[in-house]
Design a protein around this motif. Structure first.
Motif: not given
Length: 337
Positions: A94-103, A267-269, A276-283
């Motif tokens: 996450i730190e390398e990618a500088r990722a942010q957001g709900q996922v 992934t099943g869980a 509220s999160m969309s199915w693709p984002k949950r995956l």
């Protein structure tokens, strides 16, 4: 070691304190990221985390018991060791990618909570292993209790000391960073001296730092980027500690089967939990929490050291699974982000 023979057992033993310090600092950061209030406010998150923990442990236990043929105690040990996601891999990616957001936030939360659940299961499994292999029933009660109470005591002292000193210093200053690292390393030393797991002690210290810091003294004080150099030492140590000389095609296929069962559970869980999160984002969250923790190797050796004549052979399955996910896990997490 089993390939070139350049790293000896003695060299590994000398590097263990550095690996403990690296793992301890990383686990403290994971503990500081554990936000239980977010769970209380969001039933959807609580549902998905409980589903992840329960399904992962249950399916891995069933696989190890029925398909691999381990005894109930060692099947439970395998499940406890491999159910958690990898905090070091997740945080570094996450730190390398500088990722942010709900996922990203959910990947961090699930990683922290699965680590906490894994440590609880680890303490319970210690008692189960003692009950199965030792005639002294007192071991089955006292040892797990000491592991938890000792880790909580040392973690509590470390967090109290860090906050007490940091309050006298400017917020976010370099001096506070030094205090945080010094108290963490002190906790590592005391934990090793008292024979309680370093990873559990520092995780609890991080949790206590977060919950006790009502004045937000250390809220915005983070470890310097140089601490990832310790993570490199940790990963090298883990790679060198794996029992490659015991590898067989059967063991490799069983480890691959365990990882597929574990992936299906996570992934099943996420897919089942809804919300509220969309199915693709949950995956994507399910994909992001696939890395298997380097802590698994330390936990496996901690359990195996209780009864070396049985433990080493019984725990090759999670060790080889950890080896495979050290290669695949970071790529899956990066892809999800």
């Amino acid at each position: 070691p089993s390939a070139l023979g350049w790293i000896s057992i003695e060299a590994l033993a000398q590097a263990r304190p550095i690996a403990d310090a690296a793992l301890g600092l990383l686990m403290m950061e994971v503990g500081r990221h554990l936000d239980l209030s977010w769970l209380r406010r969001n039933p959807e998150l609580l549902r998905s985390t409980l589903a992840d923990i329960t399904l992962s442990f249950a399916l891995i236990f069933i696989f190890a018991l029925w398909l691999v043929g381990l005894t109930p105690a060692w099947a439970a040990a395998t499940a406890a060791v491999t159910m958690a996601s990898a905090p070091a891999v997740v945080l570094l990616t996450i730190e390398e990618a500088r990722a942010q957001g709900q996922v990203t936030e959910r990947i961090i939360l699930h990683t922290a909570i699965s680590s906490a659940a894994s440590f609880v299961a680890f303490a319970v499994v210690l008692g189960i292993v003692h009950a199965e292999l030792s005639e002294d029933w007192l071991n089955a009660l006292v040892h797990p209790l000491w592991v938890v109470v000792g880790a909580l005591l040392v973690g509590g002292i470390g967090s109290w000391l860090a906050l007490r000193i940091a309050k006298t210093l400017p917020k976010g200053s370099l001096a506070q960073v030094f205090v945080l690292i010094a108290c963490a390393l002190l906790a590592v030393g005391i934990a090793r001296m008292l024979a309680v797991p370093v990873f559990l002690t520092l995780f609890l210290m991080g949790v206590l730092l977060s919950s006790r810091d009502r004045q937000q003294t250390l809220r915005y004080t983070s470890l310097p980027e140089g601490h990832w150099l310790l993570a490199i030492v940790l990963f090298v140590f883990v790679g060198a500690s794996l029992p490659w000389q015991d590898f067989t095609w059967l063991a490799g296929m069983q480890a691959l089967g365990l990882l597929l069962v574990r992936a299906a559970a996570k992934t099943g869980a996420m897919a089942w939990s809804g919300g509220s999160m969309s199915w693709p984002k949950r995956l994507l969250v399910g994909m992001g929490i696939q890395p298997l923790s380097a802590t698994a190797v330390f936990m496996a050796y901690e359990i195996a050291s209780l009864y070396p004549e049985v433990g080493r052979s019984a725990l090759t399955l999670p060790l080889f699974a950890a080896a495979m996910m050290e290669l695949v896990g970071p790529a899956l997490c990066r892809l999800a982000l």
